[in-house]
Write a protein that holds these residues in place. Sequence first.
Motif, short mmCIF file in Angstrom:
data_model
loop_
_atom_site.label_atom_id
_atom_site.label_comp_id
_atom_site.label_asym_id
_atom_site.label_seq_id
_atom_site.Cartn_x
_atom_site.Cartn_y
_atom_site.Cartn_z
N PRO A 180 96.49 85.23 23.86
CA PRO A 180 97.25 86.43 23.51
C PRO A 180 98.73 86.28 23.88
CG PRO A 180 95.24 87.00 24.73
CD PRO A 180 95.40 85.51 24.83
N ASP A 181 99.55 87.00 23.17
CA ASP A 181 100.96 87.08 23.57
C ASP A 181 101.15 88.27 24.51
OD1 ASP A 181 100.71 89.23 21.86
OD2 ASP A 181 102.41 88.68 20.57
N ASP A 182 102.37 88.47 24.95
CA ASP A 182 102.61 89.55 25.91
C ASP A 182 102.24 90.92 25.35
OD1 ASP A 182 103.43 87.73 27.71
OD2 ASP A 182 105.57 88.25 27.66
N ALA A 183 102.51 91.13 24.07
CA ALA A 183 102.20 92.44 23.48
C ALA A 183 100.70 92.70 23.47
CB ALA A 183 102.75 92.50 22.05
N LEU A 184 99.94 91.66 23.25
CA LEU A 184 98.49 91.83 23.22
C LEU A 184 97.95 92.03 24.64
CD1 LEU A 184 96.08 91.99 21.34
CD2 LEU A 184 95.96 89.49 21.34
N PHE A 185 98.51 91.31 25.59
CA PHE A 185 98.13 91.56 26.99
C PHE A 185 98.46 93.01 27.37
CE2 PHE A 185 98.52 86.83 28.04
CZ PHE A 185 97.15 86.67 28.23
N GLU A 186 99.61 93.46 26.92
CA GLU A 186 100.03 94.83 27.22
C GLU A 186 99.04 95.83 26.63
OE1 GLU A 186 103.49 95.00 28.54
OE2 GLU A 186 102.79 96.93 29.29
N ALA A 187 98.61 95.53 25.42
CA ALA A 187 97.65 96.42 24.77
C ALA A 187 96.34 96.46 25.54
CB ALA A 187 97.40 95.95 23.33
N ALA A 188 95.92 95.31 26.06
CA ALA A 188 94.69 95.27 26.85
C ALA A 188 94.87 96.05 28.15
CB ALA A 188 94.30 93.82 27.15
N GLU A 189 96.00 95.85 28.74
CA GLU A 189 96.27 96.48 30.04
C GLU A 189 96.32 97.99 29.93
OE1 GLU A 189 100.08 95.46 31.63
OE2 GLU A 189 99.20 95.30 33.61
N THR A 190 96.82 98.47 28.82
CA THR A 190 96.95 99.91 28.63
C THR A 190 95.82 100.48 27.77
OG1 THR A 190 98.46 99.46 26.79
CG2 THR A 190 99.45 99.90 28.93
N SER A 191 94.74 99.73 27.69
CA SER A 191 93.51 100.18 27.03
C SER A 191 93.75 100.61 25.58
CB SER A 191 92.88 101.34 27.82
OG SER A 191 92.58 100.94 29.12
N GLN A 192 94.56 99.87 24.89
CA GLN A 192 94.80 100.19 23.48
C GLN A 192 93.75 99.56 22.56
OE1 GLN A 192 98.86 99.43 22.14
NE2 GLN A 192 99.57 99.64 24.25
N LEU A 193 92.85 98.77 23.15
CA LEU A 193 91.87 98.07 22.32
C LEU A 193 90.49 98.71 22.42
CD1 LEU A 193 92.96 94.42 23.28
CD2 LEU A 193 93.80 95.85 21.42
N VAL A 194 90.48 100.00 22.76
CA VAL A 194 89.19 100.65 22.99
C VAL A 194 88.49 101.04 21.70
CG1 VAL A 194 89.77 101.56 25.26
CG2 VAL A 194 90.32 102.90 23.20
N ASP A 195 89.23 101.12 20.61
CA ASP A 195 88.58 101.61 19.39
C ASP A 195 89.05 100.81 18.18
OD1 ASP A 195 91.15 102.46 19.02
OD2 ASP A 195 90.73 104.58 19.36
N ARG A 196 88.46 101.15 17.07
CA ARG A 196 88.77 100.47 15.82
C ARG A 196 90.26 100.51 15.51
NH1 ARG A 196 86.43 99.32 10.76
NH2 ARG A 196 84.37 99.93 11.52
N ALA A 197 90.85 101.70 15.68
CA ALA A 197 92.25 101.86 15.29
C ALA A 197 93.15 100.94 16.11
CB ALA A 197 92.68 103.32 15.46
N GLY A 198 92.87 100.85 17.41
CA GLY A 198 93.70 100.02 18.26
C GLY A 198 93.57 98.54 17.92
N MET A 199 92.35 98.13 17.65
CA MET A 199 92.12 96.73 17.28
C MET A 199 92.78 96.41 15.94
SD MET A 199 90.26 95.17 19.65
CE MET A 199 89.15 93.92 18.97
N GLU A 200 92.63 97.31 15.00
CA GLU A 200 93.21 97.04 13.67
C GLU A 200 94.74 97.03 13.73
OE1 GLU A 200 89.61 98.55 10.75
OE2 GLU A 200 91.48 99.70 10.81
N ARG A 201 95.27 97.88 14.58
CA ARG A 201 96.73 97.92 14.70
C ARG A 201 97.24 96.56 15.20
NH1 ARG A 201 96.94 102.61 16.72
NH2 ARG A 201 96.75 102.02 18.91
N GLN A 202 96.57 96.05 16.20
CA GLN A 202 96.97 94.74 16.73
C GLN A 202 96.76 93.64 15.68
OE1 GLN A 202 98.53 93.70 19.47
NE2 GLN A 202 98.81 95.86 20.06
N ALA A 203 95.64 93.72 14.99
CA ALA A 203 95.35 92.68 13.98
C ALA A 203 96.44 92.66 12.90
CB ALA A 203 93.98 92.91 13.37
#
Lengths: 619, 467
Positions: free
Chosen positions: A251-274
């Motif tokens: 992962p890059d820093d933005a993806l680590f940040e997303a994990a750290e701030t629980s942005q990957l908890v749902d479909r929307a968060g995952m799709e946004r990152q994708a």
Amino acid sequence: MSWVTCLPTLGRWVFAFAAVLAFGVGAPNVATGQTPSATPPSGSAPLALTPAEYNNTIADLLGLPRDGARWPARSALADALSPRRTASKGVFLPPPPPPVWPWRFPAEPGSEGFEGIAQGQSPSSYQVEELHLAAMHFASFVLESPTFFICTDWATLPARQQESCGWTSLERFARRAYRRPLRPDEQERLAAFWTTNIAAGPIDMAVALTAAGILQAPPFHFRVDPDASASAPSQWELASRLSYFLWDSMPDDALFEAAETSQLVDRAGMERQARRMLEDPKARTAIVHFHHQWLGTDKVTLVAPARRAFGPRFGLTPRVKDASNDDLKWPAVMGPVRYSMKYETELFVEQTIFDGAGTFQALMTDHRGYMSDATAPIYGANARRIPGGTTVTRPIELVVASIGRQQDLTLYQAEFPRSERAGVLTLPSVLALGAYAVQPGPILRGKRVLERLACMHLGTPIQGAEAALPPDTLTVTSTNRERTAAATRPATCNTCHRQINPPGFAFEHYDAIGAWRAQDNGQPVDASGTLVLGDGEEITFTDGVDFAHQLATSERVRNCYVLHWTRYALGDRLAAATPGLEALQAGFRNDDSIKTLLVSIAGSALFRTGPSGVPGGTP
Amino acid sequence: MISRRHLLHLGGLTALGATLPGSTLRAFAQRPTPPRRLIVISHCHGWPYSAWKMRPTGRSEDESWALDLKSLPRDAFSQPLAPLYEHRHRVLALDGLSLATAELDIGGNRHDRGWIHAWTGNNADFAARDTRSTSASLDQLVAAHTAQPDRLPSLELSVDAALEAGRPIAYNPSGVRLPAESTPLKAWERVFGPASSGDVVGQRRRRTLDFAYNEYRQLAPRLGPAERARLESHFGLVERLGHRLEGLATLACHAPPRPAASFEQYDKRFDAFSDIIATAFSCDITRVVSLSLGEMPTAEFGAAAISDKVHKGIAHYIHDDAEKHAAMTDYVQYHGEQVARLVSTLEAMPDVGGGSMMDNTLIIWGSELGDGWHGYSRYCPVLIGGSWAFNAGRYLYWPHQTPAEMRVPSQILTGGSTRVSGLPHQHLLVSVARAMGLEVDHVGLSHVRGQRGDFIDVSGPLPGLTA
């Protein structure tokens, strides 16, 4: 400031831990680092980094380019830690020194034709030794890395400050290498290892040795998720899952940040990152890599068409005049041809998905692509260079007359007759791989269509099948189709070949190096046929172009493409009936965009939780 | 720390006395079965076939036959094979093979292509900055099978001159050439150095392995069964790698004297390597050696008056010039004398069970070409030893009947091409691999198609070696 730099380590752990708690994982015991859970989750076999993932991750971790020619030279420290890989000399001159990156690992056995599938990964002594040598080699480059040290001018700092900066830099390096925060017990052991290495000195050696330990530790080489709950992977694992799916890297820093701030908890968060990640150039490389594996085209630099059949097309006599000098001419011709075939495949896939229509239909049917002067004799006079089209220069490496040579190959956009070319199946790379030295291989080509495009399993050929094929020779009295049909007519053969041959015969308009031909041995080519796919779907076609257009809309073929991608994304040899898969396949029927498919996979419950997390899935 | 449970079996070696061969015997007294060992030797430029072959009267060129070497007088041996007379009961001279698949492959120089086909049995990969194979070489396949966790799986050596050095014969499973050590002193330091003079680098490398292994052990309780099983299989191998580094560093073995920093004579360098090989075998430091014989100074075999270069001055003209043909005969004979001395050295060293070291060693001596003209047609390898697997002491002949066209000079055959080749040499690689315990049906390629399209099966062993 990125997640890896902004907070003290322990605070970082606590913060991350708070996020993990939201998913119901028990608190770790600070002393042991173990969760209070008495029984660990059963889980599935963890994925090891593939050779491509390892090398990409190393480059990204060190902040160095994915181009070994632009890396710093190997240092004396590297020589002290690991033996230098000097290539043996050839007959006349030593080849150029091997690149410092990437490391050449043994290929994975693979599963379903893809690397990075758990069922296709198994360790060997040789692989483990290579991983060790690679770790020692790359660890020395932390001192050359533009991103490793948190301080500037490390080399000139006083000893105590060097030690402090070295430790903090290593701690951050470990977090990025493990792709998650360090647990307190991990941090303690790393500190002890660092202290031991400092005591052994000197300090630059200590930095490299500590980094080498990190690069061999389980959380770097394996995608283990000790913080997963019974029902969901951790946010950190989801970040890694996304990055290795779409980037073949960490992962890059933005993806680590997303994990750290629980942005990957749902479909929307995952799709946004994708969606964000697909805009990154790293996605282009990774998605081309997938298609090379899908089609097998990364091996096209090994195809060996015969000079006696194709030499005259490239200005050579069919026969070699003497064994010493004239013998070198055909390899010198074929080297750039083979590279061009490979690059044409990569450029076609990349341009179609990222810069063109972006659809599966286009991938299967587009008549435009790339060519070079090397492959111009294959495409013939009907190929037309697109005025003002993109020109791409790629490096090629060849050994000619025992001397390693590096040169550039220029490829340019071209348009081919619609009646001759349609998508990936009519690329010369795909066609040349489905051929013998002289004649096309309809059985090889048919097998590819059935197995790779229609996900049909053919089993193993009967003993002696290979020997029963018609001779691969220029001196023939019938067409290639007639000879193949005759050789496979016996009942023991025909059981399978009545299915294998038609999709192979569809490409009889293409010779063994992928050039279009109207006639075979003086007879008009017959490339028509009917293919019955699994599920009873029937395709009747007039030739390869027609066949490719029909495959593009075949439900089975499209479902198969989704199955390949989903397996690849999860690293799991999923069954075709895996719950959750059908929804992805249905979505792809409605929206032909490949990028949309990848975003949908990333957001799916199947991807986020694995088969066990989908209703009806394997517990 | 990595657990040391696998190191227990080193006890016998660490208790060695001061002299060979007695110390060797004591070491192996604790090993009930002597290990099988393999030496791959590859010299350059093939053979002068007409001088190499042996043709007692009454032998047919059209049928297979075998000749009992043990009953032959010395003067019945051909000049290149004569040096092996004393060891004839161990010899299998093979007449009737070809590097047929090298002729069918494309790319590269015929030497480079030849090395890869000769020793991997597979096609070459020239789409890189240096020549690569597409699978591992015979020595590496055997090494992977016979390797002990705490020793060197294999040793790669080369004897060569300053120019045209380092002939590549060993390839790892990734297709990368393994560098060969061309200096006896450096080879000695690699084999005996860790135990003799300390191994600082090895200690450092071991520390990183220890750290990684310990991280696995700490992590393991947190993993599910499937995760733990997968990681255990990986880190079990990490542990074994640590043992190897440790094993070599703690080994007590009476090393041969440290060789000179340099040798003026090619011949002396060969013998220095022979001593290292023999002692490495006796201490069981490795069981597989590849020895690449590169360009030899012409003065050493009496051809200085013709040219100072074997390759471009003599070998290329083997079919054009009787004097150069005779010189290449002397050249192969000279290599034969070197190989014979290596065999004698191994015969003089007792092995466990009362036999000699040579009783448990198999040497395969080949080349990258059939002849100096760059032909692949007449490939004349020799097996020495391997008594547990082969019925040695014979010269075997097979007529050329394989449907592959082989290039030959027009003064040999009008048109410059044969219609048929000898038996593909892959069969020999299979025989050797099986003799070394590998259960394989093919080494490298399993089949190819000849220029006229015929299917050619190159799997299975060479017929008649065990008869």
